[in-house]
Design a protein around this motif. Sequence first.
Motif, PDB file in Angstrom:
ATOM      1  N   SER A   1      31.939 -17.250 -49.798  1.00 30.29           N
ATOM      2  CA  SER A   1      31.858 -17.487 -51.239  1.00 30.29           C
ATOM      3  C   SER A   1      32.258 -16.232 -52.005  1.00 30.29           C
ATOM      4  N   TRP A   2      31.753 -15.072 -51.543  1.00 34.07           N
ATOM      5  CA  TRP A   2      32.102 -13.800 -52.196  1.00 34.07           C
ATOM      6  C   TRP A   2      33.586 -13.488 -52.066  1.00 34.07           C
TER       7      TRP A   2
ATOM      8  N   ALA B   1      36.093 -15.468 -51.594  1.00 27.56           N
ATOM      9  CA  ALA B   1      36.957 -16.391 -52.343  1.00 27.56           C
ATOM     10  C   ALA B   1      37.170 -15.934 -53.778  1.00 27.56           C
ATOM     11  N   GLY B   2      36.231 -15.157 -54.311  1.00 26.91           N
ATOM     12  CA  GLY B   2      36.348 -14.688 -55.685  1.00 26.91           C
ATOM     13  C   GLY B   2      37.039 -13.346 -55.834  1.00 26.91           C
TER      14      GLY B   2
ATOM     15  N   ASP C   1      31.327 -23.452 -52.829  1.00 28.86           N
ATOM     16  CA  ASP C   1      30.488 -22.756 -53.796  1.00 28.86           C
ATOM     17  C   ASP C   1      31.339 -22.091 -54.882  1.00 28.86           C
ATOM     18  N   HIS C   2      32.549 -21.707 -54.498  1.00 24.58           N
ATOM     19  CA  HIS C   2      33.453 -21.050 -55.457  1.00 24.58           C
ATOM     20  C   HIS C   2      34.411 -22.041 -56.122  1.00 24.58           C
TER      21      HIS C   2
END
Length: 344
Positions: A241-242, A244-245, A270-271
């Motif tokens: 999730s981290w 992907a951002g 989540d992203h």
Amino acid sequence: MVPQAIPKSGKPTLRTISQITGFAVTTVSRALSNAPQISLETRKRVHEVAANIGYLPDRAAQRLKTGRTNVISVLLDPHEEILGYGISIMHGLAKALKDTPYHLIITPNLVNGNNVDAVRHIVRNGMADGLIFSRTEPFDPRVRLLLENGFPFVSHGRTEFSTEHPYVDYDNFAFAYEATRWLIARGRRKPTIILPPKRLTFSQHLLHGFMTAVREAGVAYEIPEEIDLDCPVERIRSYMSWRAGQPDAPDGFACGGEVCALATITGMSDHGLTLGREYDVVAKRTSQLLSQIQPKVETIYEDLTDTGEQMGRLLLARIAGEETANLQMLLKPQFHFSNPGAAD
């Protein structure tokens, strides 16, 4: 000779079988050992009665007589990543040992250790006739100890010792290579792979397959250092999730197991990213889980039941004195990609 009635209580013995069949105790004993001097008809009758009444040989007496325990010991890892690992491996081993005098004894193995002390204890005390274990390291101390003591074993995984030893392994190079090639064929510009801990031999095989594919294609790639296949699922999900951002995030994922694949998908979701549109996943499959809940995940199958059966057969052959060179098996992945075309 007139067969006598079956005793109503007590553990069945050779004498019990003798009373039922009418054969002498010595004949029963030799028939159970499949002595060629005993006729096939007699052997079949004795084995049939033994099975029907639940006869089990006295292992202590057999050990005194033959020097063998009729035990196969299995160091079983509590895999979180590979779904149904223990059940599938044990099912295969049971198939291989069916109709043999051998029994399986399971010793739990720690994921973060090689448990050489457990192996030493088994060897030193003669607790088994053979040993099966997994998660090998390039210079695995368990393999060294067993080779030095001439103790029969089969490892699930290879090592880098110059001395040959029996093994059954999955071709992880081929898995990673074909998974990565598929991602690239889908138009993914930056594939990544989540590897096992570096100390394990198959981590090197996966890395080699992945790097061969990306170098042949000349594409960018990423290998995360923060996570591996032994990490808790929550940690893999959070990392994905981290990542992907962040800038220049990967868009193609080669996952060595179904749990890793699900954690990746959940983290990307989540992203706000959608599987099959912004990214793709290829996973090693050992169950039907992914095909049921995430049919868009491409999978490459590893048959763990077959793996267990092959390990059992090789170990029996090794105990019987078969040469090591004939007891090495590399199982090929089964490729059935459903959508090899370019990405949407």
